[in-house]
Design an enzyme around this catalytic site. Structure first.
Site, PDB file in Angstrom:
ATOM      1  N   PHE A   1      69.885  60.235 -95.094  1.00 38.66           N
ATOM      2  CA  PHE A   1      70.448  59.172 -95.920  1.00 38.66           C
ATOM      3  C   PHE A   1      71.964  59.091 -95.783  1.00 38.66           C
ATOM      4  CE2 PHE A   1      66.625  60.712 -97.996  1.00 38.66           C
ATOM      5  CZ  PHE A   1      65.931  59.549 -98.277  1.00 38.66           C
ATOM      6  N   ASP A   2      72.460  57.880 -95.740  1.00 39.95           N
ATOM      7  CA  ASP A   2      73.871  57.646 -95.998  1.00 39.95           C
ATOM      8  C   ASP A   2      74.065  57.784 -97.512  1.00 39.95           C
ATOM      9  OD1 ASP A   2      76.545  56.727 -95.676  1.00 39.95           O
ATOM     10  OD2 ASP A   2      75.894  54.745 -96.330  1.00 39.95           O
ATOM     11  N   LYS A   3      75.297  58.051 -97.965  1.00 42.89           N
ATOM     12  CA  LYS A   3      75.519  58.214 -99.409  1.00 42.89           C
ATOM     13  C   LYS A   3      75.897  56.904-100.083  1.00 42.89           C
ATOM     14  CE  LYS A   3      79.331  59.813-101.200  1.00 42.89           C
ATOM     15  NZ  LYS A   3      79.643  58.778-102.255  1.00 42.89           N
ATOM     16  N   THR A   4      77.049  56.377 -99.710  1.00 47.38           N
ATOM     17  CA  THR A   4      77.595  55.224-100.420  1.00 47.38           C
ATOM     18  C   THR A   4      76.761  53.976-100.166  1.00 47.38           C
ATOM     19  OG1 THR A   4      79.802  56.157-100.170  1.00 47.38           O
ATOM     20  CG2 THR A   4      79.655  53.832-100.799  1.00 47.38           C
TER      21      THR A   4
ATOM     22  N   VAL B   1      68.185  56.205 -93.236  1.00 54.37           N
ATOM     23  CA  VAL B   1      68.235  55.157 -94.249  1.00 54.37           C
ATOM     24  C   VAL B   1      69.689  54.858 -94.560  1.00 54.37           C
ATOM     25  CG1 VAL B   1      67.439  54.434 -96.522  1.00 54.37           C
ATOM     26  CG2 VAL B   1      66.098  56.100 -95.209  1.00 54.37           C
TER      27      VAL B   1
END
Length: 638
Positions: free
Chosen positions: A315-318, A516
């Site tokens: 996953f990306d965070k922001t 994602v």
């Protein structure tokens, strides 16, 4: 020309021919067993056979023209053989069941494509284009150009992608996102073609037109996806190319060795791999249709196969694990009246253009505080420190620790400990002092999506082994977010190319990786992963680069998509097992002598119906399980 028109007419009325054939079969059996009329029985069944075999023979002929020996050819030859040996009941039942199976298959495919039909029907054909003199002209949507100003009124569908320049309204974007609730839009907001303006009137500037709109790309994507074959389908197609001629050869050999024409014909009929050929494509189309109706766009059966094998989600965070918008996430109060302190803070932030100020105002509004009328008699911005204000006779300081130190406002050891704890989470901090005493410490951060923790556990429950975060944010903030939602591994402060390197390392270690992201700055990672998943409202990059697009940007959609992929692949495997099992059973029965043409054809066609009905279960496949939302770490000021 006459023959071509006749072929079109027969094929367009194939369902009617199926009904007529069934009616004649019923009449024939009533003639024999109700009235003892054997001649009427044979005549009606012979006519039923001829009527039903015509569309089958046409399909066989069309296939032969392109040098394909199809299942239809096997059935046509079998019917001719049944006529030769006088088994009209056999030929009538065989042809009816074959047409009825084709009818059910087409009905299933049509049902799963209703979402696409609905989309195309909702596509507007005209637009109200505003001329320079302010007049409006009804223009064909294909003639609208980028940069044109378009007027959209209440009840109308938006004809182009665009940005609102005047007016406000509530839009229903269900055709784009799958979410039925209306969304408020104002000047500066983007709108999508196909969305309906439920209330209001807006003027927008066209940014994408025609097939380049998000709406147009979604239609094209889903249509292409339903025509894209999975690995199972491709294998079965290759198998059928060799299997069908093999059955013909086996039937000839059976006749040469046994001189039993009826047995040879039975081999032809029972050897048709109908359920095997139908099972896989029906499952994939049903699964893709299920996703499309929920705003989940899966690019074909091959993607379904690969998605089902994913064991690692990255996953990306922001904007993915978080909302992408700053919010007040922690509040520490050191006053007897914290609501007054917050109201003073909100009133003060109205005099600031600092980005954190918006988060404070949003939080104060959520607390239903009336602060707008508080009188401000003086305000001063101190660069690099914050605000010094007099509000309703209160001396208020809003800013950082340097501001309080400059004004000789000290922090007690417990307050200093609270400050350090909030800073350790990577949050930005606002200190508020009223009349020389620290009243509030506000922690402000990019808020974690409230549903993420529960939905990540749902992914684990469905077979995910590893959850990884790759982010360009700092390590402290990344670790805090990971701890909140339950991420296994964190790599922070990464450039886009470094994210790609980590994904490649995981793939070399044998993991099947799904990335994602928001589909904009994560395009390289999305393209590198085994499955790229874009959580975003249909950006161009998201649709073109990713394998799966979640139009709602929700983790519930992600969990449903993952579960749907696994269920679709399982459903395909079930259909293959059923089809192969039935063929083996029929061959064994034929050799052992307890299966004959009529009973064998009944079992054969019943297996086709079974795989179709099994695939149809995917159309109604599951709603996302009810997962409790994890509460945000904010403190109520009551």
């Amino acid at each position: 020309m006459f023959l071509m028109n006749l072929q079109r007419y027969i094929q367009s009325h194939q369902t009617d021919l199926t009904v007529i054939s069934a009616s004649l079969i019923v009449i024939g059996f009533l003639s024999r067993y109700g009235f003892g009329n054997l001649a009427g029985y044979n005549v009606t069944l012979a006519v039923a056979s001829i009527i039903a075999v015509v569309p089958i023979a046409i399909h066989a002929y069309q296939a032969l023209r392109v040098r394909v020996i199809s299942i239809d050819l096997l059935v046509t030859i079998a019917v001719i053989g049944a006529f030769i040996i006088g088994e009209y009941n056999e030929s009538a039942i065989v042809t009816f069941l074959f047409l009825f199976g084709a009818y059910l298959e087409q009905r299933t495919l049509n049902k799963t494509r209703e979402s696409i039909k609905t989309l195309t029907e909702m596509a507007p054909t005209t637009a109200l284009v505003i001329a320079e003199d302010g007049t409006t002209t009804t223009t064909d949507v294909d003639d609208v150009e980028i940069g044109d100003h378009v007027l959209v009124k209440t009840g109308a569908n938006v004809p182009v992608d665009g940005q609102i320049i005047d007016g406000t309204g509530y839009f229903n974007e269900a055709v784009i996102t799958g979410e039925s609730k209306v969304v408020s839009k104002r000047p500066g907001d983007s709108v999508f073609a196909g969305a309906m303006l439920s209330n209001g009137t807006v003027t927008l500037t066209a940014t994408q037109v025609g097939e380049d709109t998000t709406f147009g790309k979604i239609i094209e994507l889903v249509e292409d996806a339903q025509d894209t074959k999975s690995k199972a389908e491709s294998f079965i197609d290759r198998f059928a190319q060799y299997y069908t001629p093999a059955v013909l050869i086996i039937a000839v050999l059976v006749y040469l060795f046994t001189h039993n024409f009826e047995t040879a014909i039975t081999v032809l009929v029972l050897g048709c791999p109908g359920a095997l050929v139908i099972g896989a494509p029906v499952s994939n189309v049903a699964g893709i249709g299920n996703g499309a109706k929920r705003g989940i766009l899966v690019k074909g059966g091959a993607v379904m196969d690969d998605f089902a094998k994913v064991d690692t989600f990255v996953f990306d965070k922001t904007g993915t694990l978080t909302t992408g918008q700053t919010a007040v996430t922690q509040v520490k109060a050191y006053t007897a009246n914290p609501k007054l302190a917050l109201a003073l803070t909100a009133r003060g932030e109205q005099h600031s253009d600092h980005p954190l100020g918006h988060a404070v105002l949003t939080y104060a509004k959520a607390q239903s505080l009336a602060y707008q009328s508080l009188p401000v008699t003086s305000d001063r911005t101190i660069k690099g420190q914050g605000l010094e204000l007099t509000i309703d006779d209160y001396q208020v300081l809003i800013g950082n620790e340097r501001l309080l130190t400059t004004h000789e406002v000290g922090l007690t050891p417990p307050q200093q400990s609270d400050l350090q704890a909030i800073q350790a989470t990577g949050s930005s901090v606002i200190l508020v002092a009223v009349n020389g005493q620290l009243s509030l410490i506000l922690g402000i951060a990019d808020a974690v999506r409230p549903e993420v923790k529960g939905q990540l556990q749902a992914l684990r429950d469905r077979g995910t082994r590893h959850l990884v975060m790759l982010t360009g944010d700092n390590q402290v903030t990344a670790n805090n977010v990971a701890q909140q939602v339950g991420i296994d591994t964190v790599h922070a402060e990464l450039l886009p190319e470094q994210k790609v390197d980590y994904i490649k390392q995981m793939q070399k270690a044998g993991h099947r990786v799904a990335f994602v992201g928001d589909g904009i700055n994560d395009s390289p990672a999305i393209a590198t992963a085994n499955i790229g998943i874009a959580m975003g409202s249909g950006t161009d990059v998201a649709i073109e680069t990713s394998d799966v697009v979640l139009m709602q940007s929700s983790f519930q959609s992600l969990v449903h998509a993952y579960a749907l992929a696994k269920k679709t692949v399982l459903n395909t495997q079930e259909n293959i097992v059923i089809a192969v099992g039935v063929v083996l059973f029929l061959l064994i029965g034929l050799i052992a002598g307890f299966i004959y043409m009529a009973s064998g054809m009944f079992v054969h066609e019943a297996s086709i119906l079974v795989v179709i009905f099994n695939a149809m279960r995917l159309i109604r496949f599951g709603s996302t399980p009810n997962v409790k939302k994890a509460p945000q770490k904010t403190t109520d000021l009551t």
